[in-house]
Design an enzyme around this catalytic site. Structure first.
Site, PDB file in Angstrom:
ATOM      1  N   GLU A 133     -90.872  74.078 -61.898  1.00  0.00           N
ATOM      2  CA  GLU A 133     -91.540  73.200 -62.309  1.00  0.00           C
ATOM      3  C   GLU A 133     -91.923  72.315 -61.288  1.00  0.00           C
ATOM      4  OE1 GLU A 133     -91.578  71.697 -65.115  1.00  0.00           O
ATOM      5  OE2 GLU A 133     -90.850  69.509 -64.843  1.00  0.00           O
ATOM      6  N   THR A 185     -98.836  64.811 -64.963  1.00  0.00           N
ATOM      7  CA  THR A 185     -97.636  64.249 -64.344  1.00  0.00           C
ATOM      8  C   THR A 185     -98.159  63.807 -62.883  1.00  0.00           C
ATOM      9  OG1 THR A 185     -96.299  65.831 -65.709  1.00  0.00           O
ATOM     10  CG2 THR A 185     -95.507  65.245 -63.762  1.00  0.00           C
TER      11      THR A 185
HETATM   12  N1  HSE Z   1     -88.907  62.417 -63.865  1.00  0.00           N
HETATM   13  C1  HSE Z   1     -90.210  62.899 -63.938  1.00  0.00           C
HETATM   14  C2  HSE Z   1     -91.090  61.751 -63.993  1.00  0.00           C
HETATM   15  C3  HSE Z   1     -90.223  63.527 -65.266  1.00  0.00           C
HETATM   16  O1  HSE Z   1     -91.047  60.780 -64.478  1.00  0.00           O
HETATM   17  O2  HSE Z   1     -92.123  62.077 -63.182  1.00  0.00           O
HETATM   18  C4  HSE Z   1     -91.753  64.445 -65.433  1.00  0.00           C
HETATM   19  O3  HSE Z   1     -91.618  65.295 -66.337  1.00  0.00           O
END
Ligand code: HSE
Length: 312
Positions: A133, A185
């Site tokens: 990840e 992301t």
């Molecule tokens: N906790 C992470 C975020 C999850 O909010 O960026 C991303 O998949």
């Protein structure tokens, strides 16, 4: 005798759940990825095929979370004389905030472990999945944790890695609405403030503590009240068109809470039953269209308690 092929399903997830940025996530039913892992005679990992990704994902095992997780699991097990071939079927929208990369990593790591007689502990499987990840979206376990183990997962610390499996006490339903837009992301993490005022830390801590307490026998109303994020959501909200309107529509239709799923752009609403969930999903979809000019897909789901599992 060892099996030569195994197919594993790993569920989609909602990370953060309001105040639990990078430390809290939950697995959800009905969406997820399938990875078939086959032992082959030549060392190394190859990806034979990927379906359901609109040709967006790399077949290069070093660039794909399933490939990286499989390689890392092999390394942890200590196998170097044979290799693996992977077939991946994506069963959820990519880059949507529902843990797509994490589900592929979790399914691959679980599959490799099963093929070699389950020598890896939960902790090591989690480590293999986080390594994968981290290549696409940073070092965090709030997607891969619940995708591997099911239910609600809290990450107390990353160093050392210490995860806590939490109870799911009520018949909770999540309404998920995914607008048709790209929100990588990395972009969504880049807008988060690196420093915060103490009073925001206090508010966030209170909500996170209340959220965890509610899972141990509180009420869905308390759980909903606690799902408030005063730090990350305000920073990310401008990246999602009509965020405030869609969120308001969820509450008007009876949701107990509404926030961004993981890094977005999916929004989730917490509801106390499936009928309310369907109504809430519908009005949120309508609001995305009316105020944001965006088409969206919906999914109404309960908590997946099982996590990654062999399905073939
Ligand atoms: N906790 C992470 C975020 C999850 O909010 O960026 C991303 O998949």
């Amino acid at each position: 005798m060892l099996m030569r092929t195994v197919t594993v399903f790993a569920p989609a997830t909602i990370a953060n759940l309001g105040p639990g940025f990078d430390v809290l996530g939950v697995a959800i039913e009905g969406l997820g990825d399938w990875v078939s892992v086959t032992i082959r005679d030549e060392p190394g990992v190859v990806i034979e095929s990927i379906t359901g990704d609109n040709k967006k994902l790399s077949l290069d095992p070093a660039q794909n979370t399933a490939g990286i997780a499989a390689q890392e699991a092999l390394r942890l097990i200590g196998v170097s004389d044979v290799g693996l071939s992977l077939r991946i079927r994506k069963g959820m929208p990519l880059g949507s905030g529902l843990g797509s990369s994490g589900a592929s990593a979790a399914a691959a790591a679980w599959g490799v472990n099963m093929l070699f007689g389950s020598p890896l502990s939960k902790q090591r499987l989690l480590h293999a999945s986080i390594v994968a990840e981290s290549v696409v979206s940073g070092w965090h376990a709030d997607n891969v944790g619940p995708s591997l183990f099911g239910g609600f997962i809290l990450i107390r610390t990353y160093d050392p890695l210490d995860i806590i499996e939490l109870p799911t006490p009520f018949g909770l339903t999540f309404a998920l609405v995914t607008p048709e837009m790209e929100l990588p992301t990395r972009q969504s993490r880049a807008v988060i403030p690196q420093e915060i005022p103490l009073k925001l830390h206090v508010a966030q801590s209170g909500n996170l503590a209340a959220l965890i307490a509610s899972l141990f026998g509180g009420s869905p109303i308390l759980l909903g009240r606690a799902m408030q994020d005063v730090i990350v959501e305000p920073a990310r909200a401008p990246l999602i068109p009509a965020f405030e309107k869609v969120k308001a529509s969820a509450f008007e239709a009876g949701a107990l809470a509404c926030s961004i799923a993981g890094a977005g752009p999916t929004l989730f609403a917490l509801c106390d039953d499936a009928i309310t969930g369907a109504i809430v999903a519908g009005v949120m979809q309508e609001a995305f269209s009316t105020y944001g000019g965006l088409r969206s897909s919906t999914h109404v789901a309960r908590v997946d308690q099982e996590g990654a599992r062999v399905v073939g």
